[in-house]
Motif scaffolding. Sequence first.
Motif, PDB file in Angstrom:
ATOM      1  N   MET A 239      -5.817  11.851  -3.174  1.00  0.00           N
ATOM      2  CA  MET A 239      -5.539  10.406  -3.181  1.00  0.00           C
ATOM      3  C   MET A 239      -4.729   9.999  -1.955  1.00  0.00           C
ATOM      4  N   MET A 240      -3.785  10.862  -1.526  1.00  0.00           N
ATOM      5  CA  MET A 240      -3.029  10.551  -0.308  1.00  0.00           C
ATOM      6  C   MET A 240      -3.973  10.506   0.899  1.00  0.00           C
ATOM      7  N   GLY A 241      -4.971  11.378   0.891  1.00  0.00           N
ATOM      8  CA  GLY A 241      -5.983  11.351   1.948  1.00  0.00           C
ATOM      9  C   GLY A 241      -6.764  10.048   1.943  1.00  0.00           C
ATOM     10  N   LEU A 242      -7.051   9.538   0.746  1.00  0.00           N
ATOM     11  CA  LEU A 242      -7.754   8.252   0.641  1.00  0.00           C
ATOM     12  C   LEU A 242      -6.889   7.104   1.172  1.00  0.00           C
TER      13      LEU A 242
ATOM     14  N   LEU B 244      -7.774   4.761   4.371  1.00  0.00           N
ATOM     15  CA  LEU B 244      -7.701   3.304   4.294  1.00  0.00           C
ATOM     16  C   LEU B 244      -6.838   2.750   5.419  1.00  0.00           C
ATOM     17  N   GLU B 245      -5.698   3.365   5.652  1.00  0.00           N
ATOM     18  CA  GLU B 245      -4.831   2.859   6.708  1.00  0.00           C
ATOM     19  C   GLU B 245      -5.468   3.041   8.083  1.00  0.00           C
ATOM     20  N   VAL B 246      -6.109   4.168   8.304  1.00  0.00           N
ATOM     21  CA  VAL B 246      -6.746   4.402   9.602  1.00  0.00           C
ATOM     22  C   VAL B 246      -7.815   3.338   9.863  1.00  0.00           C
TER      23      VAL B 246
ATOM     24  N   ILE C 219     -13.338   0.771   1.136  1.00  0.00           N
ATOM     25  CA  ILE C 219     -12.437   1.919   0.942  1.00  0.00           C
ATOM     26  C   ILE C 219     -11.301   1.536   0.008  1.00  0.00           C
ATOM     27  N   CYS C 220     -10.720   0.347   0.193  1.00  0.00           N
ATOM     28  CA  CYS C 220      -9.626  -0.086  -0.677  1.00  0.00           C
ATOM     29  C   CYS C 220     -10.097  -0.229  -2.117  1.00  0.00           C
ATOM     30  N   LEU C 221     -11.296  -0.727  -2.302  1.00  0.00           N
ATOM     31  CA  LEU C 221     -11.856  -0.840  -3.651  1.00  0.00           C
ATOM     32  C   LEU C 221     -11.960   0.546  -4.293  1.00  0.00           C
ATOM     33  N   LEU C 222     -12.450   1.518  -3.541  1.00  0.00           N
ATOM     34  CA  LEU C 222     -12.561   2.893  -4.057  1.00  0.00           C
ATOM     35  C   LEU C 222     -11.184   3.489  -4.367  1.00  0.00           C
ATOM     36  N   VAL C 223     -10.226   3.260  -3.470  1.00  0.00           N
ATOM     37  CA  VAL C 223      -8.862   3.755  -3.710  1.00  0.00           C
ATOM     38  C   VAL C 223      -8.282   3.105  -4.958  1.00  0.00           C
ATOM     39  N   THR C 224      -8.494   1.812  -5.102  1.00  0.00           N
ATOM     40  CA  THR C 224      -7.964   1.095  -6.273  1.00  0.00           C
ATOM     41  C   THR C 224      -8.513   1.686  -7.565  1.00  0.00           C
ATOM     42  N   PHE C 225      -9.821   1.912  -7.615  1.00  0.00           N
ATOM     43  CA  PHE C 225     -10.409   2.510  -8.819  1.00  0.00           C
ATOM     44  C   PHE C 225      -9.913   3.932  -9.041  1.00  0.00           C
TER      45      PHE C 225
ATOM     46  N   GLY D  97       0.817  -1.215   0.000  1.00  0.00           N
ATOM     47  CA  GLY D  97       0.000   0.000   0.000  1.00  0.00           C
ATOM     48  C   GLY D  97       0.848   1.261   0.000  1.00  0.00           C
ATOM     49  N   ALA D  98       1.905   1.264   0.809  1.00  0.00           N
ATOM     50  CA  ALA D  98       2.802   2.426   0.839  1.00  0.00           C
ATOM     51  C   ALA D  98       3.516   2.593  -0.509  1.00  0.00           C
ATOM     52  N   TRP D  99       3.915   1.500  -1.101  1.00  0.00           N
ATOM     53  CA  TRP D  99       4.563   1.547  -2.408  1.00  0.00           C
ATOM     54  C   TRP D  99       3.583   2.096  -3.448  1.00  0.00           C
ATOM     55  N   SER D 100       2.341   1.659  -3.378  1.00  0.00           N
ATOM     56  CA  SER D 100       1.304   2.160  -4.274  1.00  0.00           C
ATOM     57  C   SER D 100       1.140   3.669  -4.116  1.00  0.00           C
ATOM     58  N   ALA D 101       1.068   4.127  -2.867  1.00  0.00           N
ATOM     59  CA  ALA D 101       0.929   5.560  -2.608  1.00  0.00           C
ATOM     60  C   ALA D 101       2.130   6.335  -3.153  1.00  0.00           C
TER      61      ALA D 101
END
Length: 157
Positions: free
Chosen positions: A76-79, A83-85, A113-119, A56-60
Motif C-alpha cells: 500500500m505504501m508503494g501505491l 500516486l505521488e509520483v 490510481i487514487c481511486l485504486l488506492v482508495t479502494f 494523502g500523507a496523513w492517509s498513508a
Amino acid sequence: MIKSWMVIGGVAFLVAFASNFITPSERQWFKHLRRPRWLTFERAIPLIWTTIFISGAWSADIVWENNPGTNTTWLMMGLYLLLEVFTIAYTPVMLRFRSLRVGTIIGGTGFIICLLVTFAVLSVSVWAALLLMPYLLWSPIGTYTTWEMVKLNPQDA
C-alpha cells in the motif's frame, strides 16, 4: 525514535523536491497559454494541492500505523508512492514535452490510481480512504481544465 509520519512526510517532500527542476522557458510556455474564462481560482491551486498532499500523507500514516511493516502495508505504501509520483510528474512532464495532452493523460491516470488506492485502503481504514477524497474531488477538475486548455491552445496540444 523516528515517527512514521516523519518518514512518510519526508519521502513525500523528497519526491516533490525532485520534480522541481523546471526551466524558465518551460514556465514561460505554460504562462502564455490561454485558459478557460471560468478559471478564476488559479491562484488557489497551490494551496489546494498542499491540502491534498497533507491529506494523502496523513492517509498513508493511518494505513502504516494500522499494521506496520507487513507485506500488505508495504504494498500500500508503494501505491501511495506511485500516486505521488504520477501527481508530481504532471507539471514537469507536461512542460518538458510542451503538451497539454500529456498533462491530461497524466492527470487522468493519477485519478485512476487514487481511486485504486482508495479502494485498497478502505478495507484497512475508512478514515484513510476519506482523506483521499480531496484528491478524488479535485483531480477531475484539474484534468478537465487541462483538457479544456487543449481546445484553447491547439498548437500546444
